[in-house]
Design an enzyme around this catalytic site. Structure first.
Site, PDB file in Angstrom:
ATOM      1  N   GLY A  91       0.993  -1.079  -0.194  1.00  0.00           N
ATOM      2  CA  GLY A  91       0.052   0.143   0.007  1.00  0.00           C
ATOM      3  C   GLY A  91       0.869   1.080  -0.183  1.00  0.00           C
ATOM      4  N   VAL A 141      16.752  -8.126  23.749  1.00  0.00           N
ATOM      5  CA  VAL A 141      15.606  -9.132  23.610  1.00  0.00           C
ATOM      6  C   VAL A 141      15.850 -10.172  22.708  1.00  0.00           C
ATOM      7  N   ILE A 142      16.079  -9.960  21.414  1.00  0.00           N
ATOM      8  CA  ILE A 142      16.622 -10.832  20.379  1.00  0.00           C
ATOM      9  C   ILE A 142      17.711 -11.676  20.768  1.00  0.00           C
ATOM     10  N   VAL A 166      32.409  -3.260  18.407  1.00  0.00           N
ATOM     11  CA  VAL A 166      32.621  -4.020  17.387  1.00  0.00           C
ATOM     12  C   VAL A 166      33.693  -3.490  16.268  1.00  0.00           C
ATOM     13  N   SER A 185      21.628  -8.465  16.286  1.00  0.00           N
ATOM     14  CA  SER A 185      20.334  -7.900  17.019  1.00  0.00           C
ATOM     15  C   SER A 185      20.658  -6.594  17.790  1.00  0.00           C
ATOM     16  N   GLY A 210      18.653  -3.748  17.752  1.00  0.00           N
ATOM     17  CA  GLY A 210      17.620  -2.902  17.461  1.00  0.00           C
ATOM     18  C   GLY A 210      16.565  -3.160  16.059  1.00  0.00           C
ATOM     19  N   ASP A 226       5.256  -0.377  15.985  1.00  0.00           N
ATOM     20  CA  ASP A 226       6.650  -0.182  15.832  1.00  0.00           C
ATOM     21  C   ASP A 226       7.044   0.990  14.708  1.00  0.00           C
ATOM     22  N   HIS A 251      -2.924 -22.694  46.048  1.00  0.00           N
ATOM     23  CA  HIS A 251      -1.899 -23.417  46.654  1.00  0.00           C
ATOM     24  C   HIS A 251      -1.551 -24.630  46.199  1.00  0.00           C
TER      25      HIS A 251
HETATM   26  P1  FAD Z   1       4.640  -5.563  12.099  1.00  0.00           P
HETATM   27  O1  FAD Z   1       4.452  -6.821  12.851  1.00  0.00           O
HETATM   28  O2  FAD Z   1       6.158  -5.309  11.717  1.00  0.00           O
HETATM   29  O3  FAD Z   1       3.654  -5.569  10.973  1.00  0.00           O
HETATM   30  C1  FAD Z   1       3.661  -4.629   9.809  1.00  0.00           C
HETATM   31  C2  FAD Z   1       3.110  -5.406   8.523  1.00  0.00           C
HETATM   32  O4  FAD Z   1       3.235  -4.399   7.624  1.00  0.00           O
HETATM   33  C3  FAD Z   1       3.948  -6.362   7.781  1.00  0.00           C
HETATM   34  O5  FAD Z   1       3.205  -7.505   7.556  1.00  0.00           O
HETATM   35  C4  FAD Z   1       4.665  -5.742   6.565  1.00  0.00           C
HETATM   36  O6  FAD Z   1       4.948  -6.556   5.555  1.00  0.00           O
HETATM   37  C5  FAD Z   1       3.426  -4.819   6.369  1.00  0.00           C
HETATM   38  N1  FAD Z   1       3.961  -3.683   5.587  1.00  0.00           N
HETATM   39  C6  FAD Z   1       4.763  -2.781   5.717  1.00  0.00           C
HETATM   40  N2  FAD Z   1       4.769  -1.939   4.930  1.00  0.00           N
HETATM   41  C7  FAD Z   1       3.536  -2.222   3.901  1.00  0.00           C
HETATM   42  C8  FAD Z   1       3.053  -1.452   2.741  1.00  0.00           C
HETATM   43  N3  FAD Z   1       3.582  -0.222   2.456  1.00  0.00           N
HETATM   44  N4  FAD Z   1       1.838  -1.964   2.299  1.00  0.00           N
HETATM   45  C9  FAD Z   1       1.517  -3.147   2.794  1.00  0.00           C
HETATM   46  N5  FAD Z   1       1.811  -3.811   3.968  1.00  0.00           N
HETATM   47  C10 FAD Z   1       3.171  -3.103   4.381  1.00  0.00           C
HETATM   48  N6  FAD Z   1       6.898  -8.459  20.924  1.00  0.00           N
HETATM   49  C11 FAD Z   1       6.071  -8.881  21.858  1.00  0.00           C
HETATM   50  O7  FAD Z   1       5.478  -8.280  22.496  1.00  0.00           O
HETATM   51  N7  FAD Z   1       6.487  -9.989  22.370  1.00  0.00           N
HETATM   52  C12 FAD Z   1       7.274 -11.089  21.784  1.00  0.00           C
HETATM   53  O8  FAD Z   1       7.369 -12.155  22.346  1.00  0.00           O
HETATM   54  C13 FAD Z   1       8.229 -10.517  20.775  1.00  0.00           C
HETATM   55  N8  FAD Z   1       9.042 -11.081  19.989  1.00  0.00           N
HETATM   56  C14 FAD Z   1       9.582 -10.998  18.998  1.00  0.00           C
HETATM   57  C15 FAD Z   1      10.817 -11.655  18.475  1.00  0.00           C
HETATM   58  C16 FAD Z   1      11.435 -11.306  17.320  1.00  0.00           C
HETATM   59  C17 FAD Z   1      12.386 -12.263  16.884  1.00  0.00           C
HETATM   60  C18 FAD Z   1      11.314  -9.845  16.815  1.00  0.00           C
HETATM   61  C19 FAD Z   1      11.965  -9.528  15.625  1.00  0.00           C
HETATM   62  C20 FAD Z   1      10.254  -9.151  17.384  1.00  0.00           C
HETATM   63  C21 FAD Z   1       9.648  -9.612  18.413  1.00  0.00           C
HETATM   64  N9  FAD Z   1       8.638  -8.760  19.015  1.00  0.00           N
HETATM   65  C22 FAD Z   1       7.811  -9.152  20.171  1.00  0.00           C
HETATM   66  C23 FAD Z   1       8.182  -7.246  18.443  1.00  0.00           C
HETATM   67  C24 FAD Z   1       6.931  -7.491  17.870  1.00  0.00           C
HETATM   68  O9  FAD Z   1       7.038  -8.286  16.909  1.00  0.00           O
HETATM   69  C25 FAD Z   1       6.601  -5.935  17.135  1.00  0.00           C
HETATM   70  O10 FAD Z   1       6.284  -5.150  18.123  1.00  0.00           O
HETATM   71  C26 FAD Z   1       5.307  -6.068  16.200  1.00  0.00           C
HETATM   72  O11 FAD Z   1       5.048  -7.115  15.264  1.00  0.00           O
HETATM   73  C27 FAD Z   1       4.931  -4.714  15.825  1.00  0.00           C
HETATM   74  O12 FAD Z   1       3.638  -4.686  15.209  1.00  0.00           O
HETATM   75  P2  FAD Z   1       3.223  -3.886  14.002  1.00  0.00           P
HETATM   76  O13 FAD Z   1       1.778  -4.037  13.753  1.00  0.00           O
HETATM   77  O14 FAD Z   1       3.418  -2.517  14.424  1.00  0.00           O
HETATM   78  O15 FAD Z   1       4.255  -4.276  13.079  1.00  0.00           O
HETATM   79  P1  NAI Z   2      17.156  -4.516  21.593  1.00  0.00           P
HETATM   80  O1  NAI Z   2      16.931  -2.915  21.629  1.00  0.00           O
HETATM   81  O2  NAI Z   2      16.219  -5.095  22.732  1.00  0.00           O
HETATM   82  O3  NAI Z   2      18.395  -4.602  22.242  1.00  0.00           O
HETATM   83  C1  NAI Z   2      19.649  -4.415  21.258  1.00  0.00           C
HETATM   84  C2  NAI Z   2      20.911  -4.406  21.915  1.00  0.00           C
HETATM   85  O4  NAI Z   2      21.929  -3.968  20.850  1.00  0.00           O
HETATM   86  C3  NAI Z   2      21.198  -3.284  22.935  1.00  0.00           C
HETATM   87  O5  NAI Z   2      21.479  -3.828  24.263  1.00  0.00           O
HETATM   88  C4  NAI Z   2      22.358  -2.342  22.203  1.00  0.00           C
HETATM   89  O6  NAI Z   2      22.958  -1.720  23.535  1.00  0.00           O
HETATM   90  C5  NAI Z   2      23.057  -3.174  21.516  1.00  0.00           C
HETATM   91  N1  NAI Z   2      23.801  -2.739  20.456  1.00  0.00           N
HETATM   92  C6  NAI Z   2      23.449  -1.667  19.693  1.00  0.00           C
HETATM   93  N2  NAI Z   2      24.226  -1.440  18.729  1.00  0.00           N
HETATM   94  C7  NAI Z   2      25.391  -2.265  18.942  1.00  0.00           C
HETATM   95  C8  NAI Z   2      26.742  -2.651  18.517  1.00  0.00           C
HETATM   96  N3  NAI Z   2      27.101  -1.879  17.449  1.00  0.00           N
HETATM   97  N4  NAI Z   2      27.591  -3.532  18.942  1.00  0.00           N
HETATM   98  C9  NAI Z   2      27.179  -4.234  20.123  1.00  0.00           C
HETATM   99  N5  NAI Z   2      25.888  -4.080  20.555  1.00  0.00           N
HETATM  100  C10 NAI Z   2      25.060  -3.226  20.118  1.00  0.00           C
HETATM  101  O7  NAI Z   2      16.878  -4.717  20.273  1.00  0.00           O
HETATM  102  P2  NAI Z   2      16.696  -6.308  19.463  1.00  0.00           P
HETATM  103  O8  NAI Z   2      17.113  -7.372  20.494  1.00  0.00           O
HETATM  104  O9  NAI Z   2      17.382  -6.227  18.101  1.00  0.00           O
HETATM  105  O10 NAI Z   2      15.323  -6.501  19.571  1.00  0.00           O
HETATM  106  C11 NAI Z   2      14.344  -5.421  18.890  1.00  0.00           C
HETATM  107  C12 NAI Z   2      13.016  -5.285  19.652  1.00  0.00           C
HETATM  108  O11 NAI Z   2      12.195  -6.375  19.017  1.00  0.00           O
HETATM  109  C13 NAI Z   2      13.296  -5.284  21.086  1.00  0.00           C
HETATM  110  O12 NAI Z   2      13.622  -3.927  21.491  1.00  0.00           O
HETATM  111  C14 NAI Z   2      11.826  -5.590  21.375  1.00  0.00           C
HETATM  112  O13 NAI Z   2      11.005  -4.259  21.090  1.00  0.00           O
HETATM  113  C15 NAI Z   2      11.196  -6.540  20.297  1.00  0.00           C
HETATM  114  N6  NAI Z   2      11.572  -7.728  20.873  1.00  0.00           N
HETATM  115  C16 NAI Z   2      10.402  -7.927  21.835  1.00  0.00           C
HETATM  116  C17 NAI Z   2      10.520  -9.328  22.536  1.00  0.00           C
HETATM  117  C18 NAI Z   2       9.773  -9.811  23.386  1.00  0.00           C
HETATM  118  O14 NAI Z   2       8.916  -9.037  23.894  1.00  0.00           O
HETATM  119  N7  NAI Z   2       9.834 -10.732  24.310  1.00  0.00           N
HETATM  120  C19 NAI Z   2      11.505 -10.392  21.881  1.00  0.00           C
HETATM  121  C20 NAI Z   2      12.313 -10.007  20.772  1.00  0.00           C
HETATM  122  C21 NAI Z   2      12.293  -8.716  20.310  1.00  0.00           C
END
Ligand code: FAD
Ligand code: NAI
Length: 476
Positions: free
Chosen positions: A123, A194-195, A248, A280, A282, A323, A455
């Site tokens: 979109g 977190v990742i 790094v 990972s 951010g 996000d 409990h």
């Molecule tokens: P997204 O989930 O990124 O969805 C955006 C969608 O929009 C995608 O499908 C994309 O393809 C689509 N899109 C983008 N641009 C366009 C366009 N122009 N037209 C049409 N479609 C488009 N959060 C938690 O709360 N708990 C967790 O356990 C957790 N685990 C995670 C683990 C990992 C490895 C990662 C990477 C993230 C994790 N997160 C977790 C974070 C979570 O995935 C995001 O915060 C969440 O998905 C955000 O939702 P959103 O709808 O904003 O965006």
């Molecule tokens: P993050 O923000 O959680 O962690 C990134 C880490 O990388 C930070 O500690 C930062 O200091 C470090 N960093 C940044 N640049 C660096 C460099 N050049 N060298 C070394 N370290 C560096 O981001 P992450 O893990 O990529 O996850 C992204 C987001 O996805 C999270 O912030 C969270 O919002 C979401 N997420 C949520 C989960 C959950 O809710 N369980 C699980 C996984 C992701």
């Protein structure tokens, strides 16, 4: 090209977008949702990062790897013997893919059930028109949609290290990290967020030697310090190597592996040689291809859509959630914003309480918190009382054989209102919900302490932590 009119068009079908679309439809608004994510066969795969390469697949792999670790390390203490334990990574990944597909299909069903028109494609804004906006869909479903209101929910993508693009074979984003084909002997992770912790745990449990390199000097800076310390101890015991305060250098990825030069906190030079590297560090908001400028939508210098507290953008009639806007990148935060925006569009008073958004890290032990940390309260000069209770003293935790960690509650010194709950330990992800409910209802620690908890249950540790605020634990 088909042309259709809608009250609301949602761009993005992740947890922010598809939930916003469903809520709009529930409120009687004629709604469309556009999402471009493709499954392996090229078909629609709504659910965004969360469903396809985030929350859901990571939790599937965490579960599989935890089963493996239990079998390998903990079954024996229950008297269960196992011979020839093995892991079929291809099968584990296929199971994860099946879980993802169930969720994709579930979302398609929900959109249909709620009469949301789904468009599979990209979109982008075309222009503002009388009473709304034209949005073009390019891809499987080519169309032009005119909407009175638009919700941008385009999510985020992984941030790469400068000069080191993801090839998803040696240098992995979250996407590649979720489809590693065989357990690497040595796995490097950059970023102990977190990742890094979740994915590092998966592959460490399956036998990889995992080293995590973190730039910041403190571990898990956003968590309560005591929780971070306890988690640090537990991860070290498990063999997850984490180096803090590193810098790094220029990473080199070759056919055989990845070479990561870095200097440690004391300035010592090292090179980490690994088979694969997860980066990972951010995520960045995803606004590429949205043609934001076509309607004058303001983005900040990170590319995030600028919004106010209510998710209103710089253009009246366009909203943005999840996000792609400020705030924590969490699926449940995206969902809450999606619901609130739908309700605002329908003339209701949608609300998101940013103080009660829980955080969960699904490692073992799990880490979860809501509200303020002790260091935040100290920095704000707020007088508080703290109470904590260790799982070591909880009968259910002992029976489970999982006694790491504690529940900690922080309450205002004068009013006793709960200001934060911090958990490291078994099922922290589930236990934290009680803290969220308590804080949402402005409960005091005494309120929690007076509630009857089953409990034996892990939740008794929460009650005892509330009692501990008043220094009157019963079981410790
Ligand atoms: P997204 O989930 O990124 O969805 C955006 C969608 O929009 C995608 O499908 C994309 O393809 C689509 N899109 C983008 N641009 C366009 C366009 N122009 N037209 C049409 N479609 C488009 N959060 C938690 O709360 N708990 C967790 O356990 C957790 N685990 C995670 C683990 C990992 C490895 C990662 C990477 C993230 C994790 N997160 C977790 C974070 C979570 O995935 C995001 O915060 C969440 O998905 C955000 O939702 P959103 O709808 O904003 O965006
Ligand atoms: P993050 O923000 O959680 O962690 C990134 C880490 O990388 C930070 O500690 C930062 O200091 C470090 N960093 C940044 N640049 C660096 C460099 N050049 N060298 C070394 N370290 C560096 O981001 P992450 O893990 O990529 O996850 C992204 C987001 O996805 C999270 O912030 C969270 O919002 C979401 N997420 C949520 C989960 C959950 O809710 N369980 C699980 C996984 C992701």
């Amino acid at each position: 090209m088909a042309h259709q009119n809608f009250d609301v068009v949602v761009i993005g079908g992740g947890p922010g977008g598809y939930i916003a679309a469903i809520r709009c439809a529930q409120l009687g608004l004629n709604t469309a949702c556009i999402d471009e994510w493709k499954n392996a066969a090229g078909g629609p795969a709504p659910g965004g990062t969360c469903t396809n390469v985030g929350c859901i697949p990571s939790k599937a792999l965490l579960q599989s790897s935890e089963h493996y670790e239990h079998a390998a390390r903990h079954f024996a203490e229950h008297g269960i013997g196992l011979k020839d334990l093995s892991i079929d990574v291809a099968k584990m990944v296929a199971r994860k893919d099946a879980v993802v597909k169930q969720n994709n299909d579930g979302i398609l069903y929900l959109l249909k059930k709620n009469k949301v028109a789904f468009f599979h494609g990209r979109g982008s804004f075309v222009k503002a028109v009388e009473g709304g906006f034209d949005v073009k869909v390019a891809g499987a479903a080519e169309a032009t949609l005119t909407a009175r209101q638009v919700i941008v929910a385009t999510g985020s993508t992984a941030r790469a290290l400068p000069g080191l693009p993801f090839d998803e074979a040696r240098v992995l984003s979250n996407d590649g990290a979720l489809r590693i084909g065989a357990v690497p002997k040595k796995l490097g992770v950059i970023g102990s967020g977190v990742i890094g912790l979740e994915m590092g745990s998966v592959w460490r449990r399956l036998g990889a030697e995992v080293t995590v390199l973190e730039a910041l000097p403190d571990f898990l800076g956003a968590a309560d310090e005591q929780v971070a310390k306890e988690a640090w101890k537990a991860f070290a015991k498990q063999g997850l190597k984490i180096e803090l305060g590193v810098k790094v250098g220029e990473v080199k990825a070759g056919k055989k592996g990845v070479s990561v030069p870095y200097t440690d906190a004391k300035g010592g030079a090292h090179t980490l040689e690994v088979d694969q590297l997860i980066v990972s560090i951010g995520r960045v908001p995803n606004t590429a291809g949205l043609e934001a400028q076509a309607v004058g939508l303001k983005l900040d210098d990170r590319g995030a859509v600028v919004v106010d507290d209510d998710c209103r953008t710089s253009v009246p009639g366009i909203w943005a959630v999840g996000d792609v806007v400020r705030g924590p990148m969490l699926a449940h935060k995206a969902e809450e914003e999606g619901v609130a925006v739908a309700e605002r569009i329908a003339g209701q008073h949608g609300h998101v309480n940013f103080n009660t958004i829980p955080w969960v890290i699904y490692t073992s032990p799990e880490i979860a918190w809501v509200g303020q940390t002790e260091q935040q309260l100290k920095a704000a000069g707020r007088a508080y009382r703290a109470g904590s209770f260790p799982f070591l003293a909880n009968g259910r935790a002992r029976a489970l054989g999982d006694t790491t960690g504690f529940v900690k509650i922080l309450a205002d010194a004068a009013t006793d209102e709960i200001l934060g709950m911090h958990i490291v330990g078994p099922m922290a992800s589930e236990l934290i919900a009680e803290g969220v409910v308590a804080m949402e209802f402005k409960a005091s620690s005494e309120d929690l302490a007076r509630i009857c908890h089953a409990h034996p249950s892990l939740s008794e540790a929460t009650k005892e932590a509330a009692l501990a605020v008043d220094k009157r634990t019963l079981n410790f």
